[in-house]
Design an enzyme around this catalytic site. Sequence first.
Site, PDB file in Angstrom:
ATOM      1  N   CYS A 124      27.222  32.059  37.105  1.00 51.06           N
ATOM      2  CA  CYS A 124      26.969  31.880  35.550  1.00 51.06           C
ATOM      3  C   CYS A 124      27.200  33.286  35.418  1.00 51.06           C
ATOM      4  O   CYS A 124      26.834  34.118  33.850  1.00 51.06           O
ATOM      5  CB  CYS A 124      26.138  31.039  35.533  1.00 51.06           C
ATOM      6  N   HIS A 257      21.922  33.896  29.931  1.00 52.32           N
ATOM      7  CA  HIS A 257      23.145  32.785  30.154  1.00 52.32           C
ATOM      8  C   HIS A 257      22.054  31.258  30.065  1.00 52.32           C
ATOM      9  O   HIS A 257      21.638  31.051  30.275  1.00 52.32           O
ATOM     10  CB  HIS A 257      23.597  32.590  31.844  1.00 52.32           C
ATOM     11  N   ASN A 287      25.153  23.323  31.261  1.00 60.66           N
ATOM     12  CA  ASN A 287      24.934  24.965  31.393  1.00 60.66           C
ATOM     13  C   ASN A 287      26.582  24.996  32.085  1.00 60.66           C
ATOM     14  O   ASN A 287      26.926  24.743  32.466  1.00 60.66           O
ATOM     15  CB  ASN A 287      24.396  24.586  32.358  1.00 60.66           C
TER      16      ASN A 287
END
Length: 330
Positions: A124, A257, A287
């Site tokens: 990520c 993020h 996500n």
Amino acid sequence: MTSSSPPRYSRIGGTGSALPERRLTNAELTAELAQHGVETSDEWIVERTGIRARHFVAPGQNASDLAVLAARRAMEAASVQAADIDLIIVATSTPDMVFPSTACIVQHKLGIQGCPAFDVQAVCAGFIYGLTVADAMIRTGTARNALVIGAEVFSRILDFNDRTTCVLFGDGAGAVVLSASDTPGILATDLHADGQHVDILCTPGTVSGGEVIGSPLLRMDGQAVFKLAIGVLESAARAVLGKSGRSEADIDWLIPHQANIRIMQGTARKLKMSMDKVIVTVHEHGNTSAASIPLALDTAVRQGRIQRGETLLLEGVGGGFTWGAVLLDY
């Protein structure tokens, strides 16, 4: 700056993004999970994550396909052609194949030849890593126009028997064209990793002898990730502010993020920022790992929220454990 001297700075010239056609709401996902005996609800998901929907790729659609769409939109926004691109970096944890890199596949699909093309694997935090590498290569004169892309198809590695993870992730891609400039764009970067935490967020399978050894599905210790994430994101943010001589008051937009609304809220509180100054897309995208920051950035740019001249703080944390931040003038 003379033609023979390397550029001093790099700036984002254009942004782009891409989402798969299939949008799956919490209600639709929970109905599908219920058919397999997995119980959850829209309320449970929203309360813990802020996620209301996500996008999943169609069969046969890969990370490179999303990356190419996002790249083309970023190139159009930056008014550059394929021949102008001299560096391609793709941040992904879900590549099209073991090798070659997804970046080389993207390069071919875009009709670009000869320039360096490689993948970055920092989960990520991958886009932050990729942007930092591209900035360094531009500053040394190695490249002048870089495509930095985050592209993920996490739906392919989810365990749909585990409600604590399968509801969190989505697929998508985001891209920027980073170009050499006489005026400052990227002001400071900060990257870190701590391998002692490899087990709290991982997909531990590998290929050996034509078989998958270990599990090819994502697993996560959510509480451990949460506790680590807020602390390291604050430290990375303060590091880039310190390196650039800026303060929290100078940040116009925080683009984190998009992992979990609670993590984003916690980070904003530590930086004394209102959530009105935080770009949030997790409710619509879930996500999307390395794609989430450039996807959120492009969404906000195209909505007209982010304007030229504003100062942006980008930051991400992911499996590895990896984390980092980039402070830039857009």
